[in-house]
Design an enzyme around this catalytic site. Sequence first.
Site, mmCIF file in Angstrom:
data_model
loop_
_atom_site.group_PDB
_atom_site.id
_atom_site.type_symbol
_atom_site.label_atom_id
_atom_site.label_comp_id
_atom_site.label_asym_id
_atom_site.label_seq_id
_atom_site.Cartn_x
_atom_site.Cartn_y
_atom_site.Cartn_z
ATOM 1 C CD GLU A 91 32.145 24.744 53.287
ATOM 2 O OE1 GLU A 91 32.909 25.084 52.605
ATOM 3 O OE2 GLU A 91 30.961 24.203 52.246
ATOM 4 C CB CYS A 334 27.609 20.266 48.664
ATOM 5 S SG CYS A 334 28.062 18.901 49.665
HETATM 6 N N1 SAH Z 1 27.373 12.727 50.557
HETATM 7 C C1 SAH Z 1 25.391 13.361 50.549
HETATM 8 C C2 SAH Z 1 25.580 14.820 51.807
HETATM 9 C C3 SAH Z 1 25.991 15.703 51.338
HETATM 10 S S1 SAH Z 1 25.305 16.708 49.312
HETATM 11 C C4 SAH Z 1 24.776 13.498 49.467
HETATM 12 O O1 SAH Z 1 25.371 13.317 48.596
HETATM 13 O O2 SAH Z 1 23.412 13.180 49.592
HETATM 14 C C5 SAH Z 1 23.617 17.544 49.794
HETATM 15 C C6 SAH Z 1 23.080 18.098 48.846
HETATM 16 O O3 SAH Z 1 24.210 19.056 47.411
HETATM 17 C C7 SAH Z 1 22.794 16.773 47.953
HETATM 18 O O4 SAH Z 1 22.021 16.167 47.471
HETATM 19 C C8 SAH Z 1 24.018 16.697 46.489
HETATM 20 O O5 SAH Z 1 24.237 16.293 45.019
HETATM 21 C C9 SAH Z 1 23.353 18.474 46.530
HETATM 22 N N2 SAH Z 1 24.407 19.283 46.002
HETATM 23 C C10 SAH Z 1 26.124 19.253 45.563
HETATM 24 N N3 SAH Z 1 27.019 20.494 44.927
HETATM 25 C C11 SAH Z 1 25.726 21.370 44.564
HETATM 26 C C12 SAH Z 1 25.621 22.504 43.840
HETATM 27 N N4 SAH Z 1 26.940 23.011 43.120
HETATM 28 N N5 SAH Z 1 24.715 22.504 43.745
HETATM 29 C C13 SAH Z 1 23.205 22.014 44.407
HETATM 30 N N6 SAH Z 1 23.298 20.978 44.659
HETATM 31 C C14 SAH Z 1 24.591 20.714 44.958
#
Ligand code: SAH
Length: 345
Positions: A91, A334
């Site tokens: 996505e 994400c």
């Molecule tokens: N793997 C990379 C990039 C993808 S996630 C990373 O970890 O940075 C992008 C961001 O969204 C990351 O900071 C992750 O921790 C955050 N994230 C994931 N799920 C989330 C959610 N449910 N609510 C808020 N932020 C979230």
Amino acid sequence: MAEEIRDFTLKELEARFAELDIERYRAAQVFGWLYAKGLDDFSLMTNLPEPLRERIRASFVIGGMDVEKVQTAADGVRKLLFRLKDGSRIECVVIPHGGRWTICLSTQVGCRFGCAFCASGSSGFKRNLSAAEIVSQLLAARRHLAEDRMSHVVFMGVGEPLDNYDNLLQSVRILNEKKGLHLGRRKMTVSTCGLADGIRRLAGEGLELELSVSLHAATDKKRSEILPVNRIDPLRRLLSAVRTYIEETGRKVTFEYVLLGSYNTSVEDARALVKLVRGMNVKINLIPYNDAQVRCAFQSPTKLEALSFKSYLSRHGIDVTLRRPRGGDIRAACGQLRAQAQSKD
Ligand code: SAH
């Protein structure tokens, strides 16, 4: 076997064309059609004679991806769900701001890192995306939304960008090509859950990419509870790599800190965070946890919780922003849409 043409930089395509006895300037023409115009059909490249198109077709394909679903949130954020040739789903999210758009791209199908609150890793890891698949998300979104003002790219979709290092960098080079999309490297942000070796390697590339590190907790004890990667790359190693990145690139790094209600939002948490980052050229971006997810023990912070945490940091001289939650009504965080689609299969 025919090669995916969007896996090549212009220079590489010129070299491949030379091997096939096709004039060099033709590569730039094809590049313009593929990226500036966003075509995915050689027959529409009208300045190439048909016999030449035939020869190109014999050696290259323009892979694509089907847009399976598009959701639009009340605040204009769009989320696109793609189905790839092998049936995998990824996505991307497109976020409007001031007449322009930021696009959030996925880099892997699934994720190996299993952060406790994130939907992306919930169904495991399947494979890396190719450079073409990374770049094609932008092209497909642009076409689908009839929108060419994509001005910023963030690698913050499904997957861990630095775990797919080579294809990530190749996609950056392709997005950066003058004859193509010509996206500035300072307009691209790589987000990582904290792979120290990857950060050091990126620091040495001379690329000036923006770097975002998902910190989410300021002590090893707490960070290891929610980010298993912290057991491999604990805070000391991670921060030392971030310092190297700042020194080598001169860029300010962003630490993402997801606010998990009643979990990492206390005054002690804020104090530990100030102590950890004091003196570093960093910015802290607080993200209220998006809880539109199926199974998860965490909750969103209250408004007061988020504002108090932010205010503690600013009072202690930290450059901090609180991200306005966007796209919440369409599961824009994400991996959420993908997780939902899979659970329906
Ligand atoms: N793997 C990379 C990039 C993808 S996630 C990373 O970890 O940075 C992008 C961001 O969204 C990351 O900071 C992750 O921790 C955050 N994230 C994931 N799920 C989330 C959610 N449910 N609510 C808020 N932020 C979230």
